[in-house]
Design a protein around this motif. Structure first.
Motif, PDB file in Angstrom:
ATOM      1  N   ARG A 154      39.235  38.788  50.052  1.00  0.00           N
ATOM      2  CA  ARG A 154      38.018  37.967  50.091  1.00  0.00           C
ATOM      3  C   ARG A 154      37.459  37.888  51.500  1.00  0.00           C
ATOM      4  O   ARG A 154      36.241  37.990  51.713  1.00  0.00           O
ATOM      5  N   SER A 158      35.180  42.517  46.636  1.00  0.00           N
ATOM      6  CA  SER A 158      35.017  41.830  45.356  1.00  0.00           C
ATOM      7  C   SER A 158      36.331  41.808  44.584  1.00  0.00           C
ATOM      8  O   SER A 158      37.289  42.513  44.926  1.00  0.00           O
ATOM      9  N   ARG A 212      36.703  43.104  41.736  1.00  0.00           N
ATOM     10  CA  ARG A 212      36.873  44.455  41.189  1.00  0.00           C
ATOM     11  C   ARG A 212      37.508  45.382  42.222  1.00  0.00           C
ATOM     12  O   ARG A 212      38.350  46.217  41.877  1.00  0.00           O
ATOM     13  N   ASP A 213      37.104  45.246  43.485  1.00  0.00           N
ATOM     14  CA  ASP A 213      37.710  46.048  44.545  1.00  0.00           C
ATOM     15  C   ASP A 213      39.219  45.813  44.583  1.00  0.00           C
ATOM     16  O   ASP A 213      40.008  46.754  44.728  1.00  0.00           O
TER      17      ASP A 213
END
Length: 261
Positions: free
Chosen positions: A172, A177, A179-180
């Motif tokens: 973060r 994200s 998803r990453d």
């Protein structure tokens, strides 16, 4: 002399400020055998954005910043449960030797950086914020950083809940994200599920066939060995790029089979 030896030997300029600068200064001061001058540091000092330095555009400096960031954050991840065992230290050295092909000299420098980061009172999130300031203009490298940290964290064939929480927090702060993060996790998913395959490609089940193919082609270009070296990772990470590409190829084949492509 490798990237680390050159950096600690006199290439500190671009990373003098912030927590990573303090780690480097401490490594020099601990007489790890490379370099000589000391850099004053205060582990308890709060860092602001102005202390992180600006984006690093020079290729070699970007490679050095990436390497120092990876080692420093790996130390924090290893200590996520409150302590670092001798086995974890040995596992990290083995990772540097076998997965990155790092020389004995550079591994000795890496050990000094690892120890400084491990013992630092500065939280991992501060390291991550400086990394974002230095190489945030290369988001693919930030995703690679999380993937590498995942390799270190899963060296014992499991991801500890404390490690998982810290890795998510680091991601973060890097500006990545959810998803990453799941893409990085999927690379090392022992179930090899179809959902993991989609995640490795960075797409969802709802993606069109054309979107899947485009995602694969983008990753194939990104992890070509020459691209990896020129975009801020360096020669040491060619083995990682090969491993990533094997995961991408495997994921693409699984998705193609599932779709009948």
């Amino acid at each position: 002399m490798g990237l680390l030896g050159t950096l600690v030997g006199g290439g500190l300029g671009f990373m003098m400020g912030g927590p990573l600068g303090a780690i480097l200064g401490g490594a020099i001061g601990s007489n790890i055998g490379i370099g000589g001058s000391r850099v004053a540091r205060d582990p308890g000092r709060p860092y602001g954005a102005t202390g992180y330095g600006g984006p690093v555009r020079d290729t070699r400096q970007a490679q050095q910043a990436f390497l120092v960031a990876m080692i420093s954050l790996a130390a924090k991840v290893a200590k996520a449960d409150g302590r670092v065992t001798e086995q974890e230290v040995r596992s990290f050295d083995t990772f540097l030797r076998d997965r990155l092909g790092m020389s004995v000299e550079d591994r000795r420098v890496a050990a000094g950086l690892f120890n400084q980061a491990r013992d630092s009172h500065v939280p991992a999130e501060e390291f991550a914020r400086q990394v974002r300031a230095l190489i945030g203009h290369q988001p693919d490298r930030l995703r690679d950083l999380i993937a590498l940290l995942m390799i270190v964290a899963t060296a014992d064939a499991q991801l500890d809940p404390a490690e998982n929480r810290l890795l998510r927090s680091i991601a973060r702060e890097l500006g990545l994200s959810a998803r990453d993060y799941e893409e990085a996790v999927a690379m090392f998913d022992p179930r090899h599920s179809i959902d993991a395959s989609y995640a490795v490609l960075g797409v969802t089940r709802d993606a069109t066939d054309d979107e899947v193919k485009k995602a694969y082609r983008r990753l194939a270009r990104e992890y070509h060995p020459d691209v990896v070296v020129n975009k801020g990772m360096g020669e040491d990470f060619k083995k990682f790029a090969d491993e990533k590409m094997r995961a991408v190829n495997g994921a693409y084949e699984a998705v193609k089979d599932a779709r009948g492509l």
